[in-house]
Design a protein around this motif. Structure first.
Motif, mmCIF file in Angstrom:
data_model
loop_
_atom_site.group_PDB
_atom_site.id
_atom_site.type_symbol
_atom_site.label_atom_id
_atom_site.label_comp_id
_atom_site.label_asym_id
_atom_site.label_seq_id
_atom_site.Cartn_x
_atom_site.Cartn_y
_atom_site.Cartn_z
ATOM 1 N N ASP A 169 -8.336 -2.494 10.324
ATOM 2 C CA ASP A 169 -7.790 -3.832 10.563
ATOM 3 C C ASP A 169 -6.543 -3.791 11.440
ATOM 4 N N LYS A 173 -4.321 -7.159 12.314
ATOM 5 C CA LYS A 173 -2.929 -7.340 11.879
ATOM 6 C C LYS A 173 -2.086 -7.941 13.004
ATOM 7 N N ARG A 177 -0.310 -11.575 12.837
ATOM 8 C CA ARG A 177 1.155 -11.625 12.924
ATOM 9 C C ARG A 177 1.647 -12.329 14.178
ATOM 10 N N VAL A 295 -6.124 -6.973 6.105
ATOM 11 C CA VAL A 295 -5.030 -7.932 6.081
ATOM 12 C C VAL A 295 -5.488 -9.341 5.691
ATOM 13 N N GLU A 298 -5.209 -9.662 1.865
ATOM 14 C CA GLU A 298 -3.970 -9.343 1.161
ATOM 15 C C GLU A 298 -3.434 -10.587 0.482
#
Length: 300
Positions: A169, A173, A177, A295, A298
């Motif tokens: 991932d 990410k 982000r 991610v 999460e």
């Protein structure tokens, strides 16, 4: 992960193989004792087919196409007791499925038997068991109800998302982000650098070893990468698969379009994706497994 032999081994829960929603409701509302009584009273009643039934049926047919020792195997891993599991095995016999190995765990999670059985893939309706299997390094997915279809031929079609499923991932990410522009710039800059492997890399490699035993025009398995990526982010994916010496039969770069119609056009027997929203959408068209990895899964 590697198994104990050259076989490709899939582990499946009883609730993924058969429709056990009624008895599972009894378990949740009335407890284990009532659930056991319910199953024993009905142990000669054949269970309806579940989300993964046709996938398993096609998978086991591969053994009839190859000479010598069986090359694929399905293991049943169940939270049932052996006593209540008798109904499951009676149903397996009724449908003529060649499944002979099983672990019945009487309410406990069966994930700890995945490694001893040498399983490459675990399919379940229980997200907790799936997460524990992923932590062991085994490809695993939670099957979402509603997408199973019977297909018109015997070709077994696996479809995979890319990031956080076949690949790591790391790129996802950056997207989460910093956004799409940063993701595209990073992928262009890293186009020559192979991505890391995700939880389904090993299963895809094992699947390709099985495919290699057939000629291209007789192979009973087809694979597809169905990804939200588009150009220029496609290049790194292609170069990564080339570096791994892994061949995908079809690669579909959608640039953010919904995946469902494309999966139906491919005829996927099952599709694996890490994004819960993508899974819900895809499940309207094909059997879909959520991969709770990376991610996107999460907990904040």
């Amino acid at each position: 992960m590697a198994g104990r032999s050259d076989k490709l081994v899939i582990a499946i829960s009883s609730r993924a193989l058969f429709n056990l929603e009624d008895s599972h409701r009894v378990f949740e509302e009335q407890g284990l004792e009532a659930f056991s009584a319910y199953q024993i009273e009905r142990e000669n009643d054949v269970l309806e087919k579940g989300e993964a039934f046709h996938l398993v049926e096609k998978f086991l047919q591969i053994n009839h196409l190859l000479e010598g020792e069986p090359q694929v195997e399905v293991i049943l891993l169940s939270r049932n007791s052996a006593d209540t599991g008798l109904r499951v095995f009676n149903s397996i016999e009724h449908y003529g499925l060649d499944i002979t190995r099983a672990a019945f765990c009487n309410g406990e999670s069966p994930y700890r038997y995945i490694a001893p059985f040498g399983c490459h893939l675990f399919l379940s309706s229980d997200g907790r068991d799936v997460r524990q299997a992923l932590e062991q390094g085994v490809a695993a997915a939670t099957l979402i109800a509603g997408g199973a279809r019977e297909h018109r031929d015997d070709i077994l079609r696996f479809a995979f998302d890319g990031d956080a499923v076949i690949f790591s991932d790391e790129a996802e990410k950056i997207f989460k982000r910093d956004g799409l522009a940063a993701f595209a710039a990073a992928e262009r800059a890293s186009a020559q650098k192979p991505l890391g492997g995700g939880p389904f890399k090993g299963f895809l490699e094992a699947l390709q070893r099985l495919q290699s035993q057939f000629s291209a025009d007789t192979c009973p398995i087809r694979t597809a990468l169905v990804t939200a990526r588009s150009a220029p982010a496609h290049e790194r994916v292609i170069r990564t698969l080339r570096a791994w010496n892994v061949r995908i039969d079809e690669s579909i770069f959608l640039g953010g379009l919904p995946k469902g119609e494309f999966l139906r056009a491919f005829g996927a027997d099952v599709f694996f994706d890490d994004q819960p929203s993508h899974c819900v959408s895809a499940a309207e068209h094909v059997a879909t497994g959520h991969v709770p990895h990376g991610v996107a899964n999460e907990v904040d």
